[in-house]
Design a protein around this motif. Structure first.
Motif, PDB file in Angstrom:
ATOM      1  N   ARG A   1      57.829  41.696  65.123  1.00  0.00           N
ATOM      2  CA  ARG A   1      58.289  41.942  66.787  1.00  0.00           C
ATOM      3  C   ARG A   1      58.581  40.830  67.488  1.00  0.00           C
TER       4      ARG A   1
ATOM      5  N   MET B   1      52.452  49.836  66.039  1.00  0.00           N
ATOM      6  CA  MET B   1      53.821  49.931  66.096  1.00  0.00           C
ATOM      7  C   MET B   1      54.406  50.563  67.386  1.00  0.00           C
ATOM      8  N   ARG B   2      53.494  51.704  67.688  1.00  0.00           N
ATOM      9  CA  ARG B   2      53.704  52.359  69.058  1.00  0.00           C
ATOM     10  C   ARG B   2      53.693  51.194  70.216  1.00  0.00           C
TER      11      ARG B   2
ATOM     12  N   GLU C   1      63.519  48.279  72.128  1.00  0.00           N
ATOM     13  CA  GLU C   1      62.799  48.940  71.123  1.00  0.00           C
ATOM     14  C   GLU C   1      63.756  48.782  69.513  1.00  0.00           C
TER      15      GLU C   1
ATOM     16  N   GLN D   1      51.020  53.943  56.834  1.00  0.00           N
ATOM     17  CA  GLN D   1      51.013  55.123  57.504  1.00  0.00           C
ATOM     18  C   GLN D   1      49.457  55.204  57.984  1.00  0.00           C
TER      19      GLN D   1
ATOM     20  N   ALA E   1      63.727  49.999  65.061  1.00  0.00           N
ATOM     21  CA  ALA E   1      63.400  51.105  64.364  1.00  0.00           C
ATOM     22  C   ALA E   1      63.156  50.167  63.176  1.00  0.00           C
TER      23      ALA E   1
ATOM     24  N   ASP F   1      56.602  48.755  70.685  1.00  0.00           N
ATOM     25  CA  ASP F   1      57.800  49.586  70.775  1.00  0.00           C
ATOM     26  C   ASP F   1      58.641  49.425  69.464  1.00  0.00           C
ATOM     27  N   ILE F   2      58.061  49.882  68.300  1.00  0.00           N
ATOM     28  CA  ILE F   2      58.643  49.728  67.088  1.00  0.00           C
ATOM     29  C   ILE F   2      58.717  51.382  66.907  1.00  0.00           C
ATOM     30  N   GLU F   3      59.841  51.903  66.390  1.00  0.00           N
ATOM     31  CA  GLU F   3      60.068  53.266  66.055  1.00  0.00           C
ATOM     32  C   GLU F   3      59.948  53.192  64.713  1.00  0.00           C
ATOM     33  N   TYR F   4      59.173  53.878  64.000  1.00  0.00           N
ATOM     34  CA  TYR F   4      59.152  53.843  62.462  1.00  0.00           C
ATOM     35  C   TYR F   4      59.740  55.195  61.841  1.00  0.00           C
ATOM     36  N   ILE F   5      60.279  54.972  60.965  1.00  0.00           N
ATOM     37  CA  ILE F   5      61.181  56.021  60.210  1.00  0.00           C
ATOM     38  C   ILE F   5      60.548  56.174  58.761  1.00  0.00           C
TER      39      ILE F   5
ATOM     40  N   ARG G   1      50.243  52.665  62.716  1.00  0.00           N
ATOM     41  CA  ARG G   1      51.079  53.660  63.687  1.00  0.00           C
ATOM     42  C   ARG G   1      50.937  53.063  64.866  1.00  0.00           C
TER      43      ARG G   1
END
Length: 156
Positions: A8, A36-37, A16, A28, A18, A40-44, A33
């Motif tokens: 980051r 990351m929120r 933001e 996980q 991904a 501002d990291i969108e995790y997929i 989690r």
């Protein structure tokens, strides 16, 4: 957590971002989690049990490196001075340290070869797996989930 913070720090100017993850348990956790929120990291998460199909590393860069190391190892094992590789060190074979040094040298050489001749494949690895395409769906036709997607083994 340290990796996420470092990532980051290096990408803060992007807004933001991904991050595609392969479902490792450590990726996980609630702590991860939340981190990351907060950053501002969108995790997929990739679908389970198909990284050979959807992971840019597992199906492209990593495969190339592994194949190159395998070739170098086989070529070197054919040399008379290395025929003792499988033997125990107390019976004239290489020590574990010597084997590790050979392996590290092959990996380093494979990476150097990749950077010199295959670097262009990094971008296509991410496009082929659908990670680096337009969000609006206009580039979906560029996705090539090889090899097992064509056999019907995976459905999404």
């Amino acid at each position: 957590i340290d990796y996420i913070r470092d990532l980051r720090t290096q990408t803060i100017d992007k807004g933001e971002i991904a991050l595609v993850l392969d479902r490792h348990r450590s990726q996980q956790t609630i702590r991860m989690r939340n981190m990351m929120r907060m950053l501002d990291i969108e995790y997929i998460l990739t679908p389970p049990n198909c990284t050979d199909c959807v992971s840019p590393v597992d199906r492209n860069v990593g495969v190339w490196i592994k194949d190159r190391v395998y070739t170098m190892q086989n070529d070197e094992m054919d040399l008379p001075e290395n025929r003792n590789w499988p033997m125990a060190s107390n019976k004239g074979g290489l020590t574990k340290r010597e084997k590790r040094m050979h392996t590290v040298r092959w990996i380093a050489q494979a990476w150097a070869d990749f950077k010199a001749t295959e670097r262009h494949n990094c971008n296509s690895a991410f496009v082929d797996t659908g990670i680096l395409i337009a969000v609006d769906g206009s580039e979906d036709h560029l996705i090539k989930l090889w090899p097992k997607a064509d056999t019907g083994m995976y459905t999404f």
